[in-house]
Scaffold this active site. Structure first.
Site, PDB file in Angstrom:
ATOM      1  N   ASP A   1      42.151  10.199  75.909  1.00 27.27           N
ATOM      2  CA  ASP A   1      43.401  10.097  76.649  1.00 27.27           C
ATOM      3  C   ASP A   1      44.536  10.073  75.638  1.00 27.27           C
ATOM      4  OD1 ASP A   1      43.992   9.201  79.808  1.00 27.27           O
ATOM      5  OD2 ASP A   1      45.637   8.805  78.428  1.00 27.27           O
TER       6      ASP A   1
ATOM      7  N   ARG B   1      60.827   3.077  83.375  1.00 27.14           N
ATOM      8  CA  ARG B   1      59.823   2.886  82.333  1.00 27.14           C
ATOM      9  C   ARG B   1      60.422   2.767  80.938  1.00 27.14           C
ATOM     10  NH1 ARG B   1      54.726   6.734  84.234  1.00 27.14           N
ATOM     11  NH2 ARG B   1      54.553   5.879  86.353  1.00 27.14           N
TER      12      ARG B   1
END
Length: 294
Positions: free
Chosen positions: A153, A52
């Protein structure tokens, strides 16, 4: 100095890599994401971290993790922190995931004084808060329009997708035909093969970025229910305990806390009692203590 073939960075499986992720770099990543987002990465997450974050290095034109992490540490207000956090956040979600929770929410909603308020603390790409909205419409009918769902979030990228409210047919494949017809609009032209949440459902949900580790949460109203599902598994136990203690003052008496299927908070000395499978209720004592600490 030119790197020779035997110095080429390699993964644990022996595959050649573009960058070298040293033990020191990996330890720094684990420390930084824990400090920033409370996420506890195990040793087994090394391959995920490389995969990532290496995308960030390519996009930024960097050649090593060491310089990338040094740049982050040098500027605590850098916009790259959000990209770093987004990259290491896992967003696995689905409509009506852990389906046993939603009948309990419906039953609770009918009994609660109106207007109803729910906080979805890990909204991801929107499937969970929209499932909550659909449940409230089915349970409350026209009264659901006065309900508020705050959907937060830490990852800004998934929130952008959630606010758009467009999904593939695969993503809604487990929703009944009746619900699809009632709560979604079928796409056409360039949006063929996709569906969009109907405006009246979307209007019930307010999306906002929030880090559960922030010292202050910009949340004004007490909630009838809080969904914090499959989030705590990424935190260590002391962090879990602190977050649970902060939930209590934000909840109305007998408010419900919905946890994930693999999360158990019984070990924490906190103001909730078990109500059902991974569902907790704010106890009378917990509500009294929360009110005293507010």
């Amino acid at each position: 100095m030119r790197i020779t073939s035997n110095q080429t960075p390699r993964s644990s499986s022996g595959a050649a890599r573009d960058f070298l992720l040293t033990d020191s770099d990996f330890a720094r990543v684990r420390t930084l994401i824990h400090q920033r987002a409370g996420i506890s990465l195990s040793e087994q997450k090394r391959e995920m971290v490389y995969s990532r974050l290496s995308r960030r290095l390519r996009e930024l034109g960097l050649t090593e993790f060491t310089s990338y992490l040094a740049a982050l540490e040098a500027d605590n207000d850098s916009e790259e922190w959000q990209a770093f956090t987004n990259a290491l956040t896992t967003n696995l979600t689905a409509f009506f995931r852990e389906a046993h929770h939603f009948p309990l929410l419906a039953e609770h909603a009918v009994k609660c004084p109106q207007p109803l308020s729910v906080w979805c603390s890990a909204a991801s790409t929107g499937e969970e808060p929209y499932s909550i909205a659909m449940t409230l419409i089915e349970a409350l009918g026209s009264r659901a329009s006065s309900a508020t769902i705050i959907a937060t979030d830490i990852d800004t990228q998934v929130l952008e997708k959630a606010a758009i409210g467009v999904y593939t047919m695969e993503q809604v494949s487990k929703i009944s035909p009746e619900r699809l017809k009632r709560f979604f609009l079928k796409g056409s032209g360039a949006q063929a093969g996709k569906v969009r949440i109907r405006p009246e459902v979307a209007a019930m949900v307010q999306f906002a970025q929030l880090n559960l580790l922030d010292p202050r949460w910009d949340l004004k109203e007490p909630f009838d229910a809080i969904f914090c599902r499959n989030v705590m598994i990424y935190f260590d136990k002391p962090t879990q305990g602190r977050i649970l203690q902060r939930f209590a003052p934000l909840m109305k008496p007998h408010g419900l806390l919905f946890a994930g299927h693999s999360e158990n908070f019984s070990y924490v000395n906190q103001p909730f009692k078990l109500r059902g499978q991974t569902v907790y209720e704010l106890s009378a004592l917990g509500a009294h203590r929360a009110k005293g600490n507010a």
